[in-house]
Design a protein around this motif. Sequence first.
Motif, mmCIF file in Angstrom:
data_model
loop_
_atom_site.group_PDB
_atom_site.id
_atom_site.type_symbol
_atom_site.label_atom_id
_atom_site.label_comp_id
_atom_site.label_asym_id
_atom_site.label_seq_id
_atom_site.Cartn_x
_atom_site.Cartn_y
_atom_site.Cartn_z
ATOM 1 N N LEU A 94 0.845 -1.447 0.064
ATOM 2 C CA LEU A 94 0.108 0.123 -0.156
ATOM 3 C C LEU A 94 0.772 1.164 -0.050
ATOM 4 O O LEU A 94 1.924 1.370 0.534
ATOM 5 N N ASP A 128 -3.457 4.366 -2.258
ATOM 6 C CA ASP A 128 -3.236 3.299 -3.645
ATOM 7 C C ASP A 128 -2.587 2.393 -3.060
ATOM 8 O O ASP A 128 -2.145 2.024 -1.930
ATOM 9 N N ILE A 129 -2.836 1.301 -4.189
ATOM 10 C CA ILE A 129 -2.339 -0.062 -3.959
ATOM 11 C C ILE A 129 -1.682 -0.410 -5.152
ATOM 12 O O ILE A 129 -1.811 -0.373 -6.196
ATOM 13 N N ARG A 183 -7.048 0.269 -9.675
ATOM 14 C CA ARG A 183 -6.439 0.280 -8.360
ATOM 15 C C ARG A 183 -7.310 0.845 -7.077
ATOM 16 O O ARG A 183 -7.231 0.042 -6.050
ATOM 17 N N ARG A 184 -7.890 1.933 -7.284
ATOM 18 C CA ARG A 184 -8.660 2.054 -6.244
ATOM 19 C C ARG A 184 -9.884 1.094 -5.993
ATOM 20 O O ARG A 184 -10.405 0.741 -4.555
ATOM 21 N N LEU A 189 -8.349 -1.636 -4.082
ATOM 22 C CA LEU A 189 -8.062 -1.188 -2.504
ATOM 23 C C LEU A 189 -9.418 -1.277 -1.682
ATOM 24 O O LEU A 189 -9.418 -1.643 -0.616
ATOM 25 N N SER A 194 -10.162 -4.751 -0.413
ATOM 26 C CA SER A 194 -8.982 -5.418 0.054
ATOM 27 C C SER A 194 -9.025 -4.924 1.486
ATOM 28 O O SER A 194 -8.447 -5.942 2.367
ATOM 29 N N ILE A 231 -8.768 4.574 4.393
ATOM 30 C CA ILE A 231 -8.512 4.997 2.928
ATOM 31 C C ILE A 231 -8.837 6.459 2.828
ATOM 32 O O ILE A 231 -9.682 7.130 3.021
#
Length: 1008
Positions: A387, A431-432, A448-449, A452, A455, A465
């Motif tokens: 992350l 971000d991930i 990606r969001r 995230l 997850s 977040i």
Amino acid sequence: MSSDGIPEPDELPDAPPPQDVGKDLDEQYPNRPHNHSPTLPFHELFETLFNPLNELKKKPTGPVAARRKVGPHGNSAQNLSPQERRRDIIERFIARWRTDVGDDIYPAFRLIIPEKDRDRAMYGLKEKVIGKLLVKIMKIDKNSEDGFNLLNWKLPGQSAASRMAGDFAGRCYEVISKRPMRTEVGNMLIEEVNEKLDRLSAASKEEQQLPILAEFYRRMNPEELMWLIRMILRQMKIGATERTLFNVWHPDAENLFSISSSLRRVCWELHDPNIRLEADERGVTLMQCFQPQLAQFQMHSFERMVERMRPTEEDPTFWIEEKLDGERMQLHMAPDDTVQGGRKFGFWSRKAKDYTYLYGNGLYDENGALTRHLKDAFVDGVESIILDGEMITWDPEQDAPVPFGTLKTAALSEQRNPFSSGPRPLFRVFDILYLNGQDLTRYTLRDRRNALQKSIKPVHRRFEIHPYEEAKSAAEIEPLLRKVVEEASEGLVLKNPRSPYRLNERHDDWMKVKPEYMTEFGESLDVIVIGGYYGSGRRGGGLSSFLCGLRVDDAHSQTSGHPKCYSFCKVGGGFTAADYANVRHHTEGKWKDWDPKKPPTEFIELAGGNAQLERPDVWIKPDESVVLCVKAASVSVSDSFRAGLTLRFPRFKRLRMDKDWKSALSVQEFLDLKANVEQERRDKEFTVDNSRRKRIKRTTKKPLTVAGYGPETELKYQGPSGKVFEGLNFFIITESTAPEKKSKAELEQLVKANGGKIYQTNTVAPDTVCIADRRTVKVASIQKGGKKNIIRPKWLFDCIKQNQTDAGLSDLILPLEPGHMFFIKDDEKEVISQNVDPFGDSYARDTSVEELREIFDRMKAIENVQSSQISELLDQLHVQAQESNTGDAIVPCGWLFKGLTLYFHRSSDNGGSNESTDKESRADQEYHLYVATNLARFGGARIVDTVEDMAVTHAVVSPELPAAELSTLRGTLAKKIGRRKMPRLITVRWIEESWKEQTLLDEERFHS
């Protein structure tokens, strides 16, 4: 011990056994290269690499320009571009290394680009410490010219050393070259230098560092030592970037460094340029610190910024995030059956510093300030993850972030007490990059969001977040920027949701918008230059930044005839070379060296007392100085400047030669300005400040306007006027919510109308009264200090109301009551509680029937008291209150003075001319005071012997008390304003007449 008294290096503690370290590294890098010969001598680095590269930066002229070297393949260097010639020099050095030493170039690279070497710890040595060590090694007097030049390396010298002002390593070269141990280059090899630098990085005390530097001094010539010092300071400036070096070394070197931040790995895994990284080796890896993507700074309009993100008609969306004021951090989580919880963690900063020791390596790490709270932070099925986010400090009491600089302190506190209510680390994820074995950097930000969100499960105020706003036009940026500026935030980041993650790169897909770049959010202020700081690097040898002050209009300045300033801010940005020359021209010959033992306190006052915070290198009298027009993003509280406030991100705008120190901004003018400027900000138009671009000459000057001045910013007084607050200083922090709703500005005007002075901090004026009705960051900060009471606005209203009731007593104010207090210092809680009875009824002010009903509501819990009895007593008191207005109310004599604390003032010798008459007069006064004392004591009053007693409600004097003595007593009482109850100053006749009438009479009739 050597002959010169310096310990030998072998007397130091041993470094870790090299064979053990080598064994571990062989296991980690099974294909690492090994050199077949010793490394090159240390001097080869600057003779064949650094110096030739630096020569390229110079523009050759005359005969020098005619001399050309032959490039690769026999081509004349005349046909090569500077970039090609730079590559040629680096290629020659690398080729020689491979031939003479071998394929392991890591020993050389960690000296060539030491700032990228994460395997060697920081030395903890700055310029001044190195200077002190060299003075001891060379055995020179620190007060000599050379000793002074080393210890004051930023100051321009009077000799050849002046050429090196601001360049510490260059100044060391000038000093050492006068008394070198060697004139020719030494015989130290690169591997020897690395071994000793490893020891130096492990040494924490001077007695450990000194012998290592002493050996370098004995075995190196001045030029070698100059480059060694640059390596220790990690300030190389060799004429080539690490990107160029990496690209020459291997085509994939830059990519591997971006995903690993490991110089060792780049050198060992990519020693053969013909072997390329496989596709699966080019992505981020668990537990390998990567180089994060950074936001690009843009000086364009909002429309241009949005356009550069390449929106389409089908998808014109961009994202807006708040820019956080913390430390960029990456979190890695991997499965590990050897630790409790089955998961191990790693944390790294943007500079690849490992912070795992601080935030935790596992879910049950007792030293983890964060990971112990993450047991339920990941969705079932998430085994591994990387992350990217920001670690900030969050204060749960204020429910707000704490400014940058407190993060490590908060993390250490959280380690000791993981469930405290104090400030704590909060990781905001935006971000991930990696999930369950798959690299996500090639996916779009939007994808990606989504990954995230699916997850992780946020942990409130621990692990969250970071939110964003979707926008489709540039017009949507302005309101959000206004909002974050009002909240003193860092600014905004605009992001392209269609973009991949770009490791180790600044790109238009992420653009930052900081308030200090915008004209709306900076006040134009005219401040006086009172000090200067010498610069380094390209600004070396001259003043590169200035200490600016606010004019003080106090009694001392007026009587002494000396202009005096409080330190206010440091300004170093926005100057062009012409600006520096202009300031230098107008102040030439007027600067004086700052002497810490004899600071010029009659002209300049710094913060911190003897600590002399933000002490300049040189100073100048305000009346001999110049006025600068500066602007800033905002104003913030600061203990580093005497004004108590400072400018955030100040930037030079222009030199005000049309103004002198008398017309520059004063402390009070600035405080008034700050109090009124917020409304003006809301009315301004939003524009982008392009002043960072090359300044263009204007044919006409734009008139200077100082925010906060002008009729449009004036506010009318809110409420009745008088002198009840005369002589008091106030800091109004928040608006009033009860019993009347008034804004902060209205409260300030109410105080001003009644004689009080307004300041925008509690550190500028003595005994400042802090007023607040709700908890804010500033309120919490004062509370945490525990040295100031915070009073509710209700006290202001009560004082003014009582002043109107007791006409003519405008010079006295009400004592503080528990109901007036938002926060009470520990040492004053008992004193303030004595100003009301056990049920909250005031001893000193009129109580309304409504307040009495509330008091009786609080009394219902007392046993054997029925509500009907309370109601009946309340009615009786109501009737009695009405009767008291006609003077018919009777109070039992034993309760007449109940709850009062009286001080009876005995007069000193009057010193009159008629001694017998004076004696009779004093005897008569003493008799009246004696009788009144007994009456008061019988009536339930408490009698004290000193006016300094914190519980005194009335100071009783004889009517014949001399005027001078009465004035002195008033002054003694006035000094206590704002810190305790204010005694009423009355004559002894009030006691006598009240006793006679069996009721407390109006004190105004007996006011002294």
